[in-house]
Motif scaffolding. Structure first.
Motif, PDB file in Angstrom:
ATOM      1  N   VAL A  56       0.832  -1.200   0.000  1.00  0.00           N
ATOM      2  CA  VAL A  56       0.000   0.000   0.000  1.00  0.00           C
ATOM      3  C   VAL A  56       0.871   1.256   0.000  1.00  0.00           C
ATOM      4  CG1 VAL A  56      -1.706   1.311   1.303  1.00  0.00           C
ATOM      5  CG2 VAL A  56      -1.945  -1.156   1.083  1.00  0.00           C
ATOM      6  N   GLY A  57       1.946   1.240   0.768  1.00  0.00           N
ATOM      7  CA  GLY A  57       2.853   2.380   0.772  1.00  0.00           C
ATOM      8  C   GLY A  57       3.444   2.626  -0.606  1.00  0.00           C
ATOM      9  N   GLY A  58       3.828   1.550  -1.299  1.00  0.00           N
ATOM     10  CA  GLY A  58       4.353   1.694  -2.643  1.00  0.00           C
ATOM     11  C   GLY A  58       3.328   2.251  -3.613  1.00  0.00           C
ATOM     12  N   ALA A  59       2.090   1.770  -3.488  1.00  0.00           N
ATOM     13  CA  ALA A  59       1.029   2.259  -4.377  1.00  0.00           C
ATOM     14  C   ALA A  59       0.801   3.749  -4.207  1.00  0.00           C
ATOM     15  CB  ALA A  59      -0.265   1.487  -4.104  1.00  0.00           C
ATOM     16  N   PHE A  60       0.770   4.214  -2.978  1.00  0.00           N
ATOM     17  CA  PHE A  60       0.554   5.634  -2.748  1.00  0.00           C
ATOM     18  C   PHE A  60       1.791   6.454  -3.079  1.00  0.00           C
ATOM     19  CE2 PHE A  60      -3.153   4.309  -0.235  1.00  0.00           C
ATOM     20  CZ  PHE A  60      -4.088   5.130  -0.847  1.00  0.00           C
ATOM     21  N   GLY A  61       2.965   5.817  -3.058  1.00  0.00           N
ATOM     22  CA  GLY A  61       4.156   6.505  -3.520  1.00  0.00           C
ATOM     23  C   GLY A  61       4.037   6.879  -4.994  1.00  0.00           C
ATOM     24  N   ILE A  62       3.450   5.975  -5.786  1.00  0.00           N
ATOM     25  CA  ILE A  62       3.238   6.254  -7.209  1.00  0.00           C
ATOM     26  C   ILE A  62       2.231   7.385  -7.388  1.00  0.00           C
ATOM     27  CG2 ILE A  62       2.419   5.311  -9.402  1.00  0.00           C
ATOM     28  CD1 ILE A  62       3.329   2.544  -8.380  1.00  0.00           C
ATOM     29  N   ILE A  63       1.121   7.319  -6.629  1.00  0.00           N
ATOM     30  CA  ILE A  63       0.077   8.344  -6.743  1.00  0.00           C
ATOM     31  C   ILE A  63       0.628   9.719  -6.380  1.00  0.00           C
ATOM     32  CG2 ILE A  63      -2.130   9.122  -5.788  1.00  0.00           C
ATOM     33  CD1 ILE A  63      -2.815   6.111  -5.447  1.00  0.00           C
ATOM     34  N   ILE A  64       1.414   9.781  -5.308  1.00  0.00           N
ATOM     35  CA  ILE A  64       1.992  11.057  -4.886  1.00  0.00           C
ATOM     36  C   ILE A  64       2.975  11.575  -5.934  1.00  0.00           C
ATOM     37  CG2 ILE A  64       3.530  12.115  -3.176  1.00  0.00           C
ATOM     38  CD1 ILE A  64       2.208  10.269  -1.087  1.00  0.00           C
ATOM     39  N   ARG A  65       3.694  10.652  -6.595  1.00  0.00           N
ATOM     40  CA  ARG A  65       4.683  11.057  -7.613  1.00  0.00           C
ATOM     41  C   ARG A  65       4.029  11.788  -8.784  1.00  0.00           C
ATOM     42  NH1 ARG A  65       7.691  12.562 -10.946  1.00  0.00           N
ATOM     43  NH2 ARG A  65       9.741  11.747 -11.538  1.00  0.00           N
ATOM     44  N   THR A  66       2.765  11.496  -9.080  1.00  0.00           N
ATOM     45  CA  THR A  66       2.077  12.167 -10.190  1.00  0.00           C
ATOM     46  C   THR A  66       1.716  13.613  -9.868  1.00  0.00           C
ATOM     47  OG1 THR A  66      -0.157  11.515  -9.474  1.00  0.00           O
ATOM     48  CG2 THR A  66       1.064   9.961 -10.876  1.00  0.00           C
ATOM     49  N   ARG A  67       1.747  13.995  -8.589  1.00  0.00           N
ATOM     50  CA  ARG A  67       1.372  15.342  -8.128  1.00  0.00           C
ATOM     51  C   ARG A  67      -0.108  15.646  -8.350  1.00  0.00           C
ATOM     52  NH1 ARG A  67       4.869  19.582  -7.109  1.00  0.00           N
ATOM     53  NH2 ARG A  67       3.364  20.983  -8.113  1.00  0.00           N
ATOM     54  N   ALA A  68      -0.898  14.620  -8.601  1.00  0.00           N
ATOM     55  CA  ALA A  68      -2.320  14.850  -8.866  1.00  0.00           C
ATOM     56  C   ALA A  68      -3.024  15.428  -7.643  1.00  0.00           C
ATOM     57  CB  ALA A  68      -2.995  13.545  -9.293  1.00  0.00           C
ATOM     58  N   ILE A  69      -2.678  14.935  -6.457  1.00  0.00           N
ATOM     59  CA  ILE A  69      -3.331  15.421  -5.238  1.00  0.00           C
ATOM     60  C   ILE A  69      -2.976  16.882  -4.992  1.00  0.00           C
ATOM     61  CG2 ILE A  69      -3.483  15.142  -2.735  1.00  0.00           C
ATOM     62  CD1 ILE A  69      -3.023  12.165  -3.129  1.00  0.00           C
ATOM     63  N   GLU A  70      -1.693  17.212  -5.138  1.00  0.00           N
ATOM     64  CA  GLU A  70      -1.252  18.594  -4.911  1.00  0.00           C
ATOM     65  C   GLU A  70      -1.887  19.548  -5.916  1.00  0.00           C
ATOM     66  OE1 GLU A  70       2.963  21.067  -4.975  1.00  0.00           O
ATOM     67  OE2 GLU A  70       2.938  18.962  -4.399  1.00  0.00           O
ATOM     68  N   GLU A  71      -1.894  19.163  -7.198  1.00  0.00           N
ATOM     69  CA  GLU A  71      -2.499  20.016  -8.218  1.00  0.00           C
ATOM     70  C   GLU A  71      -4.004  20.151  -8.007  1.00  0.00           C
ATOM     71  OE1 GLU A  71      -1.144  21.870 -10.348  1.00  0.00           O
ATOM     72  OE2 GLU A  71       0.947  21.174 -10.254  1.00  0.00           O
ATOM     73  N   GLY A  72      -4.630  19.096  -7.509  1.00  0.00           N
ATOM     74  CA  GLY A  72      -6.064  19.170  -7.219  1.00  0.00           C
ATOM     75  C   GLY A  72      -6.368  20.203  -6.156  1.00  0.00           C
ATOM     76  N   LEU A 117       2.975  13.399 -16.455  1.00  0.00           N
ATOM     77  CA  LEU A 117       2.727  14.129 -15.207  1.00  0.00           C
ATOM     78  C   LEU A 117       4.012  14.185 -14.383  1.00  0.00           C
ATOM     79  CD1 LEU A 117      -0.730  12.612 -14.167  1.00  0.00           C
ATOM     80  CD2 LEU A 117      -0.284  14.665 -15.519  1.00  0.00           C
ATOM     81  N   ASN A 118       4.399  15.379 -14.001  1.00  0.00           N
ATOM     82  CA  ASN A 118       5.617  15.579 -13.210  1.00  0.00           C
ATOM     83  C   ASN A 118       6.820  14.944 -13.925  1.00  0.00           C
ATOM     84  OD1 ASN A 118       7.034  16.608 -11.035  1.00  0.00           O
ATOM     85  ND2 ASN A 118       6.586  14.876  -9.687  1.00  0.00           N
ATOM     86  N   LYS A 119       6.785  14.961 -15.270  1.00  0.00           N
ATOM     87  CA  LYS A 119       7.863  14.425 -16.113  1.00  0.00           C
ATOM     88  C   LYS A 119       8.130  12.940 -15.832  1.00  0.00           C
ATOM     89  CE  LYS A 119      10.150  18.942 -16.371  1.00  0.00           C
ATOM     90  NZ  LYS A 119      11.412  19.697 -16.146  1.00  0.00           N
ATOM     91  N   MET A 120       7.071  12.187 -15.605  1.00  0.00           N
ATOM     92  CA  MET A 120       7.222  10.786 -15.247  1.00  0.00           C
ATOM     93  C   MET A 120       7.581   9.921 -16.450  1.00  0.00           C
ATOM     94  SD  MET A 120       4.270   9.831 -12.458  1.00  0.00           S
ATOM     95  CE  MET A 120       4.857   8.128 -12.363  1.00  0.00           C
ATOM     96  N   GLY A 121       8.480   8.962 -16.213  1.00  0.00           N
ATOM     97  CA  GLY A 121       8.796   7.919 -17.164  1.00  0.00           C
ATOM     98  C   GLY A 121       8.439   6.578 -16.556  1.00  0.00           C
ATOM     99  N   VAL A 122       8.630   5.524 -17.318  1.00  0.00           N
ATOM    100  CA  VAL A 122       8.278   4.188 -16.817  1.00  0.00           C
ATOM    101  C   VAL A 122       9.088   3.834 -15.575  1.00  0.00           C
ATOM    102  CG1 VAL A 122       8.261   1.724 -17.368  1.00  0.00           C
ATOM    103  CG2 VAL A 122       7.557   3.378 -19.100  1.00  0.00           C
ATOM    104  N   ASN A 123      10.381   4.141 -15.586  1.00  0.00           N
ATOM    105  CA  ASN A 123      11.224   3.833 -14.431  1.00  0.00           C
ATOM    106  C   ASN A 123      10.790   4.596 -13.178  1.00  0.00           C
ATOM    107  OD1 ASN A 123      12.769   2.017 -15.807  1.00  0.00           O
ATOM    108  ND2 ASN A 123      14.450   3.434 -16.228  1.00  0.00           N
ATOM    109  N   ASP A 124      10.169   5.769 -13.378  1.00  0.00           N
ATOM    110  CA  ASP A 124       9.708   6.556 -12.231  1.00  0.00           C
ATOM    111  C   ASP A 124       8.594   5.828 -11.467  1.00  0.00           C
ATOM    112  OD1 ASP A 124      11.417   8.767 -12.521  1.00  0.00           O
ATOM    113  OD2 ASP A 124      10.178   9.528 -14.158  1.00  0.00           O
ATOM    114  N   ILE A 125       7.832   4.984 -12.177  1.00  0.00           N
ATOM    115  CA  ILE A 125       6.803   4.192 -11.487  1.00  0.00           C
ATOM    116  C   ILE A 125       7.467   3.265 -10.476  1.00  0.00           C
ATOM    117  CG2 ILE A 125       4.982   2.472 -11.750  1.00  0.00           C
ATOM    118  CD1 ILE A 125       4.435   3.549 -14.518  1.00  0.00           C
TER     119      ILE A 125
END
Length: 492
Positions: A104-120, A320-328
């Motif tokens: 679960v921590g890893g999953a939310f790490g990905i979500i936070i990396r997109t900056r979707a919550i902050e931009e929202g 989003l936030n210049k994400m690439g596949v490795n960033d996931i």
């Protein structure tokens, strides 16, 4: 304060010493049958009046003692970390809960990396221009929801850095910023019906179906969120009329000067919307699985993992936030890494139970003797009063172990069977834990998340305490009422 690991180590030493002083005891057990989701389930429970001290071959009370080291997978003093980490199964404490926390921590790490919550959040602020007073209830509600659903806490530090200068520039103060970020998350955390790091772990350790009792908790969450909004709104309105009344007026000068230099342009895109919709759909999926199919730790962990992967793919597709596949992968690893300390705490705390002889009521252990003795303290005491004492205990204990998952792992193995002895449902024991843990987090100086948020807001803890102590008392009184009512209605 000592580190949580240090506290646990000394508790292990105490547990080992007790094995030489306290005789082992055991209970008789029975099978209880109940209906769950249209199917018949059975649960093994202890019979409170059946306790007996175990005797050795000489007829003396058995005091087993703990060796320093045990080969062959034994439970020696120095074995407690490994044995605790690998104990249990994928269906519960400890190894299943540890895996659940990391995924679960890893999953939310990905979500936070997109900056979707902050931009929202920035989008919400932009939409309320000209209606600034709406920012407080809207953001308080959203952060409370985040605490309830995601177990937000430390994340409030980053959001405080963004929001405190904004609310100060709008005529409020840093205290208001801390209320709508960190305090709101802790109200959500304390009253959550699905927080994977608090109520889910406590229920799993206590043997209560994960995410059960959700309707009662949703009502409770709405009540406390409304209380928090009203309290914050009234306070903020007074400060906006006369900013000099604020306890933080002098320190807020930093933000008044800094606000003009900040770039707060909103960049909320379709990709961010899709990530937030993915999170929403994931939450709905989890609730549906738990309610309809009784999904448990393995299924729920996989659902969170799926949510994170989909959010990451959206992030890559929309850059989003210049994400690439490795960033996931990097974000997943970072998210899991952030929660690794909490996962280790669960295993270490389970090691305490192993040193005490295990938590099987039918097997000889000093834990059974301790539980019986503690249960005697509640003899003749109404179950509702016993539940309230549990709430007080969890509130005080939170000063020493602030981690919600750590506190759950340390206290619930004791509180759950103690609830059986005291005539309180285990669900009420979990409720006492989550309220005591969450509400105390807004005031104890041992909370890293609180102190970090106060640092971001340029607030001294002493200044914060002067303000928040009244609100804490309100929360404690209301929490006491909920615990007592839950006990009276046999909340299960």
């Amino acid at each position: 304060m000592p580190h949580t690991y240090v506290i646990i180590f000394f508790v292990v030493l105490l547990a080992a010493a007790l094995t030489y002083l306290v005789p082992a005891g055991k209970f008789d057990t029975k099978e209880v049958t109940y209906q769950k989701g249209g199917t018949e389930e059975t649960e093994t429970v202890l019979i409170p009046d059946s306790f007996q001290i175990v005797k050795d071959n000489d007829g003396e009370a058995l005091k087993e003692g703990t060796t320093l080291f045990e080969p062959g997978g034994g439970a020696g003093l120095l074995n407690y970390v490994f044995e605790g980490l690998v104990s249990g199964s994928k269906w519960g404490s400890a190894v299943g809960v540890i895996a659940f926390i990391l995924i679960v921590g890893g999953a939310f790490g990905i979500i936070i990396r997109t900056r979707a919550i902050e931009e929202g959040i920035l989008k919400v602020i932009d939409r309320t221009k000209g209606k600034e007073s709406l920012i407080i209830p809207v953001l308080f509600f959203l952060f409370s929801l985040g605490g309830a659903v995601f177990g937000m806490g430390e994340e409030a530090i980053a959001f405080a850095m963004i929001l405190v200068p904004i609310v100060v520039a709008l005529g409020y103060d840093a205290i208001t910023g801390v209320m709508i970020t960190y305090v709101a998350t802790q109200i959500g955390f304390a009253t959550s019906w699905m927080n994977p790091f608090g109520v889910a772990i406590a229920q799993g350790v206590a043997g209560v179906p994960v995410f059960s009792g959700s309707m009662f908790r949703i009502v409770m969450w709405l009540f406390f969120t409304i209380v928090g909004i009203i309290f914050t709104w009234q306070y903020a309105s007074k400060i906006r009329k006369n900013p000099e009344r604020s306890l933080s007026y002098q320190s807020d000068e930093y933000f008044r000067e800094d606000f003009e230099s900040r770039d707060l342009n909103v960049n909320f895109t379709l990709g961010h919307s899709l990530v937030l919709l993915t999170v929403l759909a994931g939450i709905v999926w989890i609730i549906w699985g738990v309610v309809v199919h009784a999904y448990y730790i393995p299924e729920i962990a996989s659902q969170f993992f799926t949510m994170g992967i989909v959010a990451g793919l959206i992030g890559v597709l929309f850059k989003l936030n210049k994400m690439g596949v490795n960033d996931i992968a990097d974000a997943f690893a970072q998210g899991a890494k952030d929660l690794l300390p909490a996962a280790l705490v669960v295993g270490m705390a389970q090691g305490i139970v192993i040193i005490l002889g295990g938590d099987n009521p039918a097997e000889p252990s000093i834990l059974n003797t301790i539980l019986h003795s503690a249960g005697e303290l509640f003899s003749g005491v109404a179950p509702s009063i016993s539940a309230w004492f549990m709430y007080i205990f969890q509130t005080v204990f939170n000063f020493f172990v602030v981690s919600g998952s750590g506190q759950a792992a340390l206290t619930m193995p004791l509180m759950a069977p103690l609830a059986d002895l005291a005539g309180v449902t285990r669900q009420v024991a979990v409720l006492a834990f989550q309220l005591g843990d969450g509400f105390a987090n807004i005031i104890v100086p041992t909370s890293a998340a609180l102190m970090g948020t106060l640092g971001a807001a340029r607030l001294d803890w002493g200044t914060w305490f002067k303000f928040v102590v009244k609100f804490f008392v309100v929360l404690f009184i209301c929490g006491s009422l909920f615990v007592i009512v839950a006990s009276l209605i046999n909340f299960a």
